[in-house]
Design an enzyme around this catalytic site. Structure first.
Site, PDB file in Angstrom:
ATOM      1  N   GLY A 198       6.810   0.081   3.652  1.00  0.00           N
ATOM      2  CA  GLY A 198       5.536  -0.151   2.981  1.00  0.00           C
ATOM      3  C   GLY A 198       5.753  -0.398   1.501  1.00  0.00           C
ATOM      4  CD  GLU A 199       7.937   1.986  -1.739  1.00  0.00           C
ATOM      5  OE1 GLU A 199       8.973   1.743  -2.408  1.00  0.00           O
ATOM      6  OE2 GLU A 199       7.530   3.131  -1.500  1.00  0.00           O
ATOM      7  CB  ALA A 200       4.459  -4.453  -2.026  1.00  0.00           C
ATOM      8  CD  GLU A 240       0.898   0.471   2.984  1.00  0.00           C
ATOM      9  OE1 GLU A 240       0.795   1.714   2.880  1.00  0.00           O
ATOM     10  OE2 GLU A 240       1.915  -0.081   3.434  1.00  0.00           O
TER      11      GLU A 240
END
Length: 340
Positions: free
Chosen positions: A306-308, A164
């Protein structure tokens, strides 16, 4: 985005009741294979369990992660206007552009791991409402976001990585965790993008206001998501359900992604059996959440981006697990004597 909204509260509840299970027969066969490979039983530790988990959820004798897809959902949060992040809300759209131009960490990690990256932005020009004062989303907004997540899952994926991007969404993650599992808000809340102690105390106070505001109305997974979540978090939940229906194993990134998915366990305790947690986030609530879910994070690298990003690194561990599971010789094949 699909025009038809299928994710009413009742529909989500029904989906969670009817979730498919893994192929236990294949799982048993995978375990038997692990025990016959040319190594002492259990000597590859968690790699063995990951290979067995993949085989049982894919329903394949030879599990694969060759077709790996990484979905990063992005959304904006109304609570960000109250200063719960060290960064302004416009950074969400700026980072989405960075993803699309190939300049972010996740671009490099997907490149090296071989995952196909898809970034899905959900109405960045229309933030959710302030969750400390009322529901973050209308029922229609939440339903559409769940559907976006469902529609984004590729049918051909061997494995799905979820992540996300959304300034303010660590506030939502803490609120979701407290709503689902109880406990003091301060135990679920961390500095996010880098708040100092004063900022952290302020963030905790806003989440406590949110919990009081919604109180007895957090009666279902749908209501928890729409009141305390965000569009990108609801999309993660929708993708998790879709992956389960299609027999696709899922790697959840860090605290925020895990919290979004964990809402589903309030409707079905086994809702995340097809999921692994990629890494243990530096956010303090993630350790508690992982323990409650019974999920051992694959990695512990002090990450909190974050951001995978953690999911893409964890994919490389899964690639190693699959390589040894499928490629090693058995004792019989190699002509090696087994231990008595």
């Amino acid at each position: 985005m699909a025009d038809q909204i299928i994710f009413t509260a009742e529909d989500l509840t029904r989906m969670l009741i009817d979730l498919p299970t893994c192929n236990q027969t294949i799982g048993d066969q995978a375990r038997a294979r692990q025990n016959s490979l040319t190594k002492p039983q259990g000597s590859l530790g968690h790699l063995e369990e990951l290979a067995i988990w993949l085989a049982s959820w894919q329903g394949r004798d030879a599990p694969s992660v060759a077709d790996a897809y990484c979905l990063v959902f992005a959304g904006n949060h109304g609570i960000a206007a109250k200063g719960v992040s060290a960064y302004p809300a416009e950074v969400t759209a700026q980072m989405v552009m960075n993803f699309e131009q190939g300049g972010a960490a996740i671009n490099q990690l997907c490149r090296v791991s071989g995952a196909v990256l898809k970034v899905v932005a959900l109405e960045l020009d229309r933030p959710t409402d302030d969750l400390s004062q009322g529901p973050a989303m209308t029922a229609e907004d939440c339903a559409r976001a769940l559907q976006v997540g469902r529609d984004a899952v590729p049918e051909t994926a061997d494995i799905l990585l979820l992540g996300e991007m959304g300034i303010g969404n660590s506030t939502s993650a803490a609120a979701l965790s407290a709503a689902c599992f109880g406990g003091a808000v301060k135990d679920w809340t961390g500095p996010g993008t880098g708040l100092d102690q004063s900022g952290l105390d302020y963030k905790i106070n806003l989440i406590e206001q949110a919990m009081s505001c919604h109180d007895n109305m957090l009666t279902s997974p749908f209501e928890i998501l729409r009141r305390l979540g965000g569009r990108e978090l609801a999309a993660i939940a929708g993708a998790v359900i879709c992956a389960r229906e299609r027999g696709i194993p899922v790697i959840l990134d860090g605290y925020i992604c895990t919290a979004a998915a964990a809402v589903l366990t309030t409707g079905a305790t086994a809702a995340l059996d097809h999921c692994q947690v990629a890494h243990l986030s530096r956010e303090p609530g993630h350790r508690v959440l992982s323990e409650i879910l019974g999920k051992r994070p694959i990695l512990d690298l002090d990450m909190r981006l974050g951001e995978a990003s953690g999911a893409a690194v964890a994919l490389m561990v899964l690639q190693a697990a699959v390589a040894v599971h499928n490629g090693m010789a058995t004792f019989a094949e190699a002509g090696v004597s087994e231990h008595d």
